[in-house]
Design a protein around this motif. Sequence first.
Motif, PDB file in Angstrom:
ATOM      1  N   THR A   1       3.391   5.477  -2.119  1.00 27.24           N
ATOM      2  CA  THR A   1       2.339   4.517  -2.427  1.00 27.24           C
ATOM      3  C   THR A   1       2.855   3.159  -2.891  1.00 27.24           C
ATOM      4  OG1 THR A   1       2.194   5.500  -4.610  1.00 27.24           O
ATOM      5  CG2 THR A   1       0.620   6.262  -2.978  1.00 27.24           C
ATOM      6  N   ARG A   2       4.168   2.981  -3.102  1.00 30.94           N
ATOM      7  CA  ARG A   2       4.655   1.659  -3.544  1.00 30.94           C
ATOM      8  C   ARG A   2       4.581   0.664  -2.385  1.00 30.94           C
ATOM      9  NH1 ARG A   2       3.318   1.524  -8.078  1.00 30.94           N
ATOM     10  NH2 ARG A   2       2.251   3.314  -7.242  1.00 30.94           N
ATOM     11  N   TYR A   3       4.243  -0.588  -2.695  1.00 31.73           N
ATOM     12  CA  TYR A   3       4.256  -1.624  -1.667  1.00 31.73           C
ATOM     13  C   TYR A   3       5.639  -2.244  -1.547  1.00 31.73           C
ATOM     14  CZ  TYR A   3      -0.757  -1.226  -2.154  1.00 31.73           C
ATOM     15  OH  TYR A   3      -2.020  -0.749  -2.199  1.00 31.73           O
TER      16      TYR A   3
ATOM     17  N   LEU B   1      -1.073  -0.119   4.326  1.00 39.06           N
ATOM     18  CA  LEU B   1      -1.256   1.129   3.586  1.00 39.06           C
ATOM     19  C   LEU B   1      -2.725   1.274   3.168  1.00 39.06           C
ATOM     20  CD1 LEU B   1       1.004   3.132   3.030  1.00 39.06           C
ATOM     21  CD2 LEU B   1       0.991   2.390   0.673  1.00 39.06           C
TER      22      LEU B   1
ATOM     23  N   ARG C   1      -6.580   3.434   3.209  1.00 38.42           N
ATOM     24  CA  ARG C   1      -6.976   4.830   3.014  1.00 38.42           C
ATOM     25  C   ARG C   1      -6.957   5.607   4.328  1.00 38.42           C
ATOM     26  NH1 ARG C   1     -10.929   3.905  -1.384  1.00 38.42           N
ATOM     27  NH2 ARG C   1      -9.533   3.619  -3.145  1.00 38.42           N
TER      28      ARG C   1
ATOM     29  N   PHE D   1      -4.059   7.850   5.568  1.00 37.97           N
ATOM     30  CA  PHE D   1      -3.739   9.069   4.826  1.00 37.97           C
ATOM     31  C   PHE D   1      -4.477  10.291   5.358  1.00 37.97           C
ATOM     32  CE2 PHE D   1      -2.261   6.115   1.516  1.00 37.97           C
ATOM     33  CZ  PHE D   1      -1.024   6.678   1.321  1.00 37.97           C
TER      34      PHE D   1
END
Lengths: 175, 312
Positions: free
Chosen positions: A21-23, A88, A90, A93
């Motif tokens: 989840t890190r940008y 990234l 939703r 996912f």
Amino acid sequence: MHLTFYVASAIAVLSTIMVITRYNLIHALLYLVVSFLAISIVFFVLGAPFVAALEIIVYAGAIVVLIIFVIMMLNLKAEAVEQEREWLTRKIFIGPALLSVVLLAELAYMILQSRTTDFNAPMLDAKAVGLSLYGPYVIGVELSGILLMAGIVGAYHLGRQKKKVVHRFLESTEE
Amino acid sequence: MIIIGAVLGALLTIAPGLIWLERRMLALWQDRYGPNRAGPFGLLVVLADTIKLFFKEDWIPPFADKFVFVIAPAIVAITVLMSFVVVPFAPGIVVSDLNVGILFFLAMSSMGAYSIILGGWASNNKYSLLGAMRGAAQLISYEVFMGLSLMGVVLMSGSFSLNDIVEAQRGMWYVVPQFFGFLMFFIAGVAETHRLPFDIPEAESELVAGFHSEYSGMKFGLFFVGEYLGITLISSVTVVLFFGGWLGPEFLPPVAWFALKTFGFIIFFILLRASLPRPRYDQLMEFGWKILFPLTLLNLVATATILLWLET
């Protein structure tokens, strides 16, 4: 010992989620290192100190350093973080989540069947690892050797270049 | 607990002490006085330096990545201190006698590379980044045969535990049968601590101060202390693996033998700085991969062959 195992596993899972989840790529890789360290502790608790040490030396110490090396060369700035944030969403996912649900169902099934190995497995030291690598799993060692050889040949081909002339005065003598 | 405290206390006094020692010894070899004003033999210059570092403005550049910038100097100090966990100072005086001691030491020294890379990257400065890239390449390549050069010792003693390795040297120190292993390990050790002549990541004559150009105050101090702890670590590991650790004639206690031998290597580190020029970056990589790496492999194969031959 059980508590160490559960804490280390929880850290491994959490830090892996943070990796995804890190940008910022470097931050993501830092969490990846934490994840490797946690997995190494899990190995250690399960009685495989040799594998635990190799996990740190090879994965955390060499491979991630190489990835960071490449990322530093790419010189990613704030725009890259923005782009990552756009990518990234939703929506992406959904696919992985569906697949993970299947895995989760399998895991739940296995736990309910209670077919899990216990903590008191025999200690797996360097000698045991070596014997099994060059005994029953020798084909794996050979195959990875071939793969690495191919990698080296490829790297040599890409990196090969003519000898550079270092000064204009030497240009005429080079030919 | 007492051992942990004693080791930590001793190391954290030795590190600043080495700064004074280095300046005095360098001065001696370069035919000048060095720091000799504050206190007896200028010893208090250490105290003055420390106070100066503590009171300097701790400046984080606005363009830096703050989180990474702050943790980078901590990593070097932590990894080096963690490596000392497996070093046996005397029979029974070891924090933890792990059965994978050598591998633990190698793992921790490879983690130390992160402090250089992250510090240089987070500073967001061209010179720092260049220093960090050189550091990353240098540390990765020298780590490979640092590990391989130790495997000869492991083959001869049959154990990864540093305590067992010292015990196995009662007959003969491993520097005699493993002389090439010792040379490779020591060269790789100098490169791992990025000391002169291999201080390419810092290279103050080309890169300002390399990866720690933007650091000030105690953050810079941590890099500095980490470097001296690194020298102590490589010296003591060399002593443990090749020079019989705490073994020695009876008239001195084992700890004293260990300290004496380690001290000798520390002085040698400083002499290297006083006498050798810095190679170019590509020369360094070439020397590592084209000369040292094949030699290390040869040493390993030869040791294994002789051991097998003796067995049959």
